[in-house]
Enzyme design. Structure first.
Site, short mmCIF file in Angstrom:
data_model
loop_
_atom_site.label_atom_id
_atom_site.label_comp_id
_atom_site.label_asym_id
_atom_site.label_seq_id
_atom_site.Cartn_x
_atom_site.Cartn_y
_atom_site.Cartn_z
NE ARG A 50 -1.78 -2.27 2.74
CZ ARG A 50 -1.97 -3.53 2.37
NH1 ARG A 50 -3.04 -3.88 1.74
NH2 ARG A 50 -1.08 -4.47 2.67
CB THR A 51 3.44 2.58 2.31
OG1 THR A 51 2.67 2.15 3.43
CG2 THR A 51 4.04 3.93 2.60
CE LYS B 84 27.28 -2.96 -6.90
NZ LYS B 84 27.50 -1.90 -7.88
NE ARG C 231 7.19 0.76 4.97
CZ ARG C 231 5.96 0.26 4.92
NH1 ARG C 231 5.77 -1.00 4.56
NH2 ARG C 231 4.92 1.01 5.21
CG HIS D 55 3.65 4.12 8.74
ND1 HIS D 55 3.77 4.95 7.65
CD2 HIS D 55 3.25 2.91 8.26
CE1 HIS D 55 3.44 4.26 6.56
NE2 HIS D 55 3.13 3.02 6.90
C1 NCD Z 1 1.80 -1.08 8.21
C2 NCD Z 1 3.30 -0.88 8.35
O1 NCD Z 1 4.07 -1.09 7.41
O2 NCD Z 1 3.69 -0.45 9.44
N1 NCD Z 1 1.40 -1.25 6.88
C3 NCD Z 1 1.13 -0.14 6.12
O3 NCD Z 1 1.97 0.70 5.89
N2 NCD Z 1 -0.12 -0.01 5.66
C4 NCD Z 1 1.25 -2.09 9.13
C5 NCD Z 1 1.80 -3.48 9.13
O4 NCD Z 1 2.75 -3.83 8.42
O5 NCD Z 1 1.25 -4.29 9.89
#
Ligand code: NCD
Length: 327
Positions: free
Chosen positions: A74-75, A103, A124, A152
């Protein structure tokens, strides 16, 4: 941020005086109530534009580097869709194993590389604090898309936007929000609890004992005089809940796999349990789910988790436009 000499050659007029121009988005602590009103106002406009025209040229010529050291559906895809709906383009680095990271390249060096080609970096990373390290190394805006068990922030913004759109922004003060599941390792709830503490909400935390909300987060929320209460069972609080925020037990973050086995199926939301909940409440989940909400509940109008993903597109469009000086 671009140097003055390079900005003379920029073909598209950014508003460099705009409050969020060139800013990093690392933590929800950067946001005040007025900022949220602004973000959600822009997100609302983005929704209208997507519904009317689909794609438009607000960020034409701009490039986003999507740098993901951890899995994401999703993100990562919503940032890609957000940039492309605004007419911009994306350098996707979803598989760092195919990049120079394998590397041995450091995060600051990778970030410096990407900002040579892109205007904004979405990151991320599995380590808490990594987004702040990247932001320090970069001159261009860095957006934290999840740093380990830390924060997040864009998820918390879209979660709050979801609550506003679904239940009415004017009703947020006085609402009871119950967070359920893995509150220790779940970064989404760390950001959401902090962000909701800008409002007069009541927060309930329901979790197994070993997955309780970290003291650090609870202390910060307590400083804002927000009532918080911890429970091991949902029954006590479900009937008073306006927003039930369900989370996945974060298997990948456990030091001892035996501990995960003990708590993995601790809570399952299904139509029978939800009989005790209000009619006008919502159930949210950042997704992915791995069994904590039964698919039998998906057709219930209170199941807001699929709508929540769509709200995320509009919030991320708003954030990109803001940090690039176009909102
Ligand atoms: C979440 C995350 O990555 O923290 N997912 C997201 O970004 N929608 C929640 C999760 O991984 O459980």
């Amino acid at each position: 941020m671009p140097t003055p000499s390079s900005s003379q050659h920029l073909p598209f007029g950014e508003n460099k005086n705009a409050e969020w121009y060139g800013k990093d988005i690392i933590s929800v602590k950067q946001f005040k109530r007025e900022d949220l009103e602004y973000v959600f106002g822009v997100a609302h406009e983005m929704r209208g534009m997507v519904e009317r025209v689909g794609t438009f040229d607000l960020l034409k010529g701009k490039i986003l580097a999507n740098l993901f050291y951890e899995p994401s559906t999703r993100t990562s895809s919503s940032f890609t869709a957000a940039m492309e709906r605004l007419g911009g383009s994306v350098i996707p680095i979803n598989e760092v194993k195919y990049s120079s990271v394998t590397k041995g390249e450091s995060l600051p060096d990778t970030v410096r590389t990407l900002e040579s080609y892109a205007d904004v970096i979405v990151l991320r990373h599995p380590e808490t604090g990594s987004a702040a390290i990247a932001a320090k190394a970069a001159r261009k805006p860095v957006i934290n898309a999840g740093d380990g068990t830390g924060e997040h922030p864009t998820q918390a913004l879209l979660d709050t936007f979801t609550i506003f759109e679904e239940l009415g922004a004017g009703l947020i003060d006085g609402m009871t929000v119950t967070m359920l599941g893995d509150l220790k390792y779940g970064r989404t709830v760390h950001s959401l609890a902090r962000l909701l503490s800008l409002y007069k909400v009541r927060l309930n935390y329901v979790s197994p004992d070993i997955l309780r909300m970290p003291k650090e987060v609870m202390d910060e929320v307590a400083e804002k005089n927000i009532p918080q209460a911890e429970f091991s069972s949902l029954e006590k609080v479900l009937s008073e809940t306006d927003v039930l925020y369900v989370t996945r037990v974060q298997k990948e973050r456990f030091e001892d796999p035996a501990d995960y086995e003990k708590v993995k199926g601790a809570y399952v939301i299904d139509p029978a349990i939800m009989k005790a909940a209000k009619k006008d409440m919502i159930v949210m989940h950042p997704l992915p789910r791995v069994g904590e909400i039964s698919t039998d509940f998906d057709d219930d109008p209170r199941a807001a988790y699929f709508r929540q993903m769509e709200y995320g597109l509009y919030v991320r469009m708003a954030l990109l436009a803001m940090v690039l000086g176009k909102a």
